[in-house]
Design an enzyme around this catalytic site. Structure first.
Site, PDB file in Angstrom:
ATOM      1  N   GLU A 122      36.812  53.902  35.212  1.00 54.48           N
ATOM      2  CA  GLU A 122      35.712  52.952  35.039  1.00 54.48           C
ATOM      3  C   GLU A 122      35.621  52.549  33.571  1.00 54.48           C
ATOM      4  O   GLU A 122      35.694  53.390  32.678  1.00 54.48           O
ATOM      5  CB  GLU A 122      34.380  53.583  35.451  1.00 54.48           C
ATOM      6  CG  GLU A 122      34.268  53.931  36.919  1.00 54.48           C
ATOM      7  CD  GLU A 122      33.770  52.775  37.753  1.00 54.48           C
ATOM      8  OE1 GLU A 122      33.554  51.679  37.190  1.00 54.48           O
ATOM      9  OE2 GLU A 122      33.583  52.981  38.967  1.00 54.48           O
ATOM     10  N   HIS A 156      40.082  46.966  41.148  1.00 47.72           N
ATOM     11  CA  HIS A 156      39.330  47.147  42.391  1.00 47.72           C
ATOM     12  C   HIS A 156      39.250  45.838  43.165  1.00 47.72           C
ATOM     13  O   HIS A 156      39.273  45.831  44.405  1.00 47.72           O
ATOM     14  CB  HIS A 156      37.920  47.648  42.056  1.00 47.72           C
ATOM     15  CG  HIS A 156      37.244  48.343  43.188  1.00 47.72           C
ATOM     16  ND1 HIS A 156      35.961  48.825  43.093  1.00 47.72           N
ATOM     17  CD2 HIS A 156      37.659  48.651  44.437  1.00 47.72           C
ATOM     18  CE1 HIS A 156      35.616  49.400  44.237  1.00 47.72           C
ATOM     19  NE2 HIS A 156      36.631  49.301  45.074  1.00 47.72           N
ATOM     20  N   ASP A 185      35.361  43.699  40.213  1.00 41.09           N
ATOM     21  CA  ASP A 185      35.766  44.370  38.975  1.00 41.09           C
ATOM     22  C   ASP A 185      37.259  44.722  38.966  1.00 41.09           C
ATOM     23  O   ASP A 185      37.832  44.967  40.025  1.00 41.09           O
ATOM     24  CB  ASP A 185      34.929  45.642  38.756  1.00 41.09           C
ATOM     25  CG  ASP A 185      34.945  46.596  39.948  1.00 41.09           C
ATOM     26  OD1 ASP A 185      34.867  46.124  41.102  1.00 41.09           O
ATOM     27  OD2 ASP A 185      35.038  47.816  39.739  1.00 41.09           O
TER      28      ASP A 185
END
Length: 224
Positions: free
Chosen positions: A141, A202, A212
């Site tokens: 992330e 993603h 994203d």
């Protein structure tokens, strides 16, 4: 008699050992004897509860890149690491790493556990990964926020406009750290090739659900 009993026991042991491996559907993931190691890059320990992951029994073959923030609750200060960690806990999701705005790496889930980051989706050339990519991937992330359109499902326009411009998109420090982390992962897991079939976003796996890392993410800055 003793020799016969010994032979039977050895045979049973070999059968049990032979049945202990998971059958996998592709040449890409057929090697089950793989090492699980950890990055040698400096990390900040932000481990999530065990309920947010599970034991890994499958080889790592992909890396998936995301963005995350607390913009929905705090658009003015969306990158507080404690707040973001609490979001993961509350929603029962996870990733292995978060890369902060200054390039710092937070470790949320060890690589020898499956993180819940990919969800449902599929890859065009890899149908065997449909809804299964958590099992075969490392999730990274980035503390970042996409465009107004990309954030519209979680953030009203009036809240998006409260976000300081410097918080939109990604930082150079993040790109540098991400490049170093991917390079490290590729070295340690031979099945993860340094190409765009194995390093994915993603939004490529679940385009109907996710945006994203989005249009502001510059793949060229990590070598693609």
């Amino acid at each position: 008699m003793k020799k016969t009993l010994y032979t039977v026991l050895i045979t049973l042991l070999l059968i049990i050992m032979g049945c202990s491996h998971e059958i996998v559907p592709s040449k890409e993931v057929e090697i089950l004897a793989y090492p699980i190691t950890e990055t040698s890059l400096p990390t900040i320990n932000y481990l999530l509860p065990l309920k947010n992951s599970e034991e890994r029994t499958t080889p790592i073959t992909k890396v998936m890149i995301h963005f995350t923030s607390n913009a929905a609750e705090n658009p003015v200060d969306p990158y507080n690491a404690n707040d973001v960690r609490e979001i993961f806990i509350d929603y029962g999701v996870s990733a292995h790493y978060i890369i902060g705005r200054e390039g710092e790496i937070y470790l949320l889930v060890p690589e020898n556990r499956i993180a819940y980051h990919a969800g449902k989706g599929n890859l065009k050339n890899f149908p065997h990964y449909e809804d299964q990519l958590n099992k075969y991937s490392i999730g990274i992330e980035m503390m970042a926020i996409g465009t107004k359109e990309e954030m519209s499902s979680i953030l009203p326009t009036e809240d998006y406009e409260l976000i300081p411009e410097s918080h939109i998109g990604f930082t150079e420090a993040q790109y540098e750290t991400l490049h170093n982390l991917i390079t490290d992962i590729v070295k340690r897991y031979p099945a993860v090739k340094n190409d765009r079939e194995h390093i994915i976003g993603h939004d490529e796996y679940a385009p109907d659900r996710k945006s994203d890392p989005g249009s502001l993410f510059e793949w060229a800055k990590i070598g693609f």
